[in-house]
Design an enzyme around this catalytic site. Structure first.
Site, PDB file in Angstrom:
ATOM      1  CB  SER A   1      -0.881   0.027   1.248  1.00 21.24           C
ATOM      2  OG  SER A   1      -1.584  -1.174   1.373  1.00 21.24           O
TER       3      SER A   1
HETATM    4  N1  SAH Z   1      -0.402  -4.873   4.023  1.00 20.31           N
HETATM    5  C1  SAH Z   1       0.292  -5.249   2.830  1.00 20.31           C
HETATM    6  C2  SAH Z   1      -0.571  -5.060   1.604  1.00 20.31           C
HETATM    7  C3  SAH Z   1      -0.953  -6.383   1.123  1.00 20.31           C
HETATM    8  S1  SAH Z   1      -1.946  -6.501  -0.324  1.00 20.31           S
HETATM    9  C4  SAH Z   1       1.615  -4.533   2.704  1.00 20.31           C
HETATM   10  O1  SAH Z   1       1.875  -3.614   3.480  1.00 20.31           O
HETATM   11  O2  SAH Z   1       2.426  -4.919   1.848  1.00 20.31           O
HETATM   12  C5  SAH Z   1      -3.200  -7.572   0.307  1.00 20.31           C
HETATM   13  C6  SAH Z   1      -2.753  -8.926   0.780  1.00 20.31           C
HETATM   14  O3  SAH Z   1      -3.919  -9.605   1.250  1.00 20.31           O
HETATM   15  C7  SAH Z   1      -2.167  -9.799  -0.308  1.00 20.31           C
HETATM   16  O4  SAH Z   1      -0.896 -10.246   0.080  1.00 20.31           O
HETATM   17  C8  SAH Z   1      -3.154 -10.950  -0.427  1.00 20.31           C
HETATM   18  O5  SAH Z   1      -2.555 -12.197  -0.744  1.00 20.31           O
HETATM   19  C9  SAH Z   1      -3.766 -10.971   0.954  1.00 20.31           C
HETATM   20  N2  SAH Z   1      -5.076 -11.627   1.020  1.00 20.31           N
HETATM   21  C10 SAH Z   1      -6.113 -11.522   0.156  1.00 20.31           C
HETATM   22  N3  SAH Z   1      -7.139 -12.295   0.554  1.00 20.31           N
HETATM   23  C11 SAH Z   1      -6.732 -12.924   1.697  1.00 20.31           C
HETATM   24  C12 SAH Z   1      -7.335 -13.863   2.580  1.00 20.31           C
HETATM   25  N4  SAH Z   1      -8.555 -14.327   2.386  1.00 20.31           N
HETATM   26  N5  SAH Z   1      -6.626 -14.274   3.640  1.00 20.31           N
HETATM   27  C13 SAH Z   1      -5.369 -13.834   3.877  1.00 20.31           C
HETATM   28  N6  SAH Z   1      -4.736 -12.943   3.074  1.00 20.31           N
HETATM   29  C14 SAH Z   1      -5.411 -12.485   2.005  1.00 20.31           C
END
Ligand code: SAH
Length: 225
Positions: free
Chosen positions: A72
Site C-alpha cells: 500500500s
Molecule cells: N499490508 C500489505 C498489503 C498487502 S496486499 C503490505 O503492506 O504490503 C493484500 C494482501 O492480502 C495480499 O498479500 C493478499 O494475498 C492478501 N489476502 C487476500 N485475501 C486474503 C485472505 N482471504 N486471507 C489472507 N490474506 C489475504
C-alpha cells in the site's frame, strides 16, 4: 559504498531527504500522529519493495510485490494506522501480510501482531525483512483471513488490507468490547470505502474514512505459490 539494503536508502543523505520529504507529504495531507510518523520514519520501506522498484520506495504510491499483490501507499498505511488508535498493550490482528510493511509499522506501536496471509511464498520474505530489522513481536500464519483467527481472539484491533465485498462481521465478532476494526469495503473493481468499525457490546458503529483501492480479499488459502 554501503550495500546493506536497510541502511542504503534510509541512512545516506539522499535517503534521509527522501524520508523527510515523504514525512512532509504525510503531514501536508493531515497525518499528524507523532507515533505513526515516527514509525514511518523508522521502518525503511525500500526493504519491502522489489529491488527494481527500490528507487520508488519513498514515493507516496502503491507498488507491485510478489504473487501479483501490492504494498500500500505510505499515506494509506499511515492513515489506517493512525485511525486504529493503537496502544502499546494492544493485541492486533492483520489480514493480508503482503510485503510485511504495514505489519512492521503496527509492530512498533502495539504489543503483539498476528498477521494472516493466503500466499505461502510471501511469508518467509516478510519474516526475513522483520528479522533484519530486529522485530520479534509478529507471528505470521498462512490462513484464510475471512475466518479471522479465533484461537487468539479477541483482539484489541483488527486491520484488513484487502478489499471486503461486505462488512466483515465474522471478524468484528473477534474484537474486544470497544475494539476497532478497519477495512476497505466494496467490490474489487471499483474504489472502495475505507471503513472503521467500533464495537460497543452488541452495537457496532461505523465511520467512513474515504476512498481507497486495494486488491480483493480472496477466499481460501492459495494452492500454488
Ligand atoms: N499490508 C500489505 C498489503 C498487502 S496486499 C503490505 O503492506 O504490503 C493484500 C494482501 O492480502 C495480499 O498479500 C493478499 O494475498 C492478501 N489476502 C487476500 N485475501 C486474503 C485472505 N482471504 N486471507 C489472507 N490474506 C489475504
Amino acid at each position: 559504498m554501503d550495500d546493506d539494503p536497510t541502511t542504503q536508502s534510509a541512512n545516506d543523505d539522499d535517503g534521509r531527504i527522501l524520508v523527510a520529504s515523504l514525512l512532509l507529504k504525510l503531514r501536508s495531507i493531515g497525518i499528524s500522529d507523532r507515533k505513526v510518523l515516527n514509525a514511518i520514519e523508522a521502518i525503511p520501506r525500500n526493504l519491502f519493495v522489489p529491488e527494481e522498484l527500490m528507487h520508488l520506495a519513498y514515493e507516496d504510491r502503491a507498488l507491485p510485490i510478489e504473487c501479483g499483490q501490492t504494498i500500500s501507499a505510505p499515506s494509506v498505511v499511515a492513515m489506517m494506522t493512525a485511525a486504529l488508535d493503537l496502544g502499546d498493550r494492544h493485541k492486533v490482528l492483520e489480514i493480508g501480510t503482503g510485503s510485511g510493511y504495514q505489519t512492521a509499522i503496527l509492530s512498533r506501536l502495539a504489543r503483539r501482531v498476528t498477521s494472516l496471509e493466503r500466499f505461502r511464498t510471501l511469508i518467509p520474505l516478510a519474516e526475513a525483512r522483520w528479522a533484519v530489522l530486529g522485530i520479534s513481536n509478529i507471528s505470521v500464519v498462512q490462513a484464510d483471513g475471512n475466518q479471522g483467527w479465533s484461537r487468539q481472539a479477541p483482539f484489541d484491533r483488527i486491520i484488513i488490507t484487502a478489499a471486503c465485498e461486505t462488512a466483515p462481521s465474522k471478524l468484528v465478532a473477534q474484537l474486544v468490547d470497544e475494539g476497532i476494526l478497519i477495512a476497505p469495503i466494496g467490490s474489487s473493481d471499483t474504489v472502495q470505502r475505507l471503513t472503521l468499525f467500533q464495537k460497543y457490546g452488541t452495537r457496532v458503529d461505523t465511520r467512513d474514512l474515504g476512498g481507497v483501492r486495494f486488491v480483493p480479499m480472496m477466499s481460501g488459502v492459495a494452492q500454488n505459490l
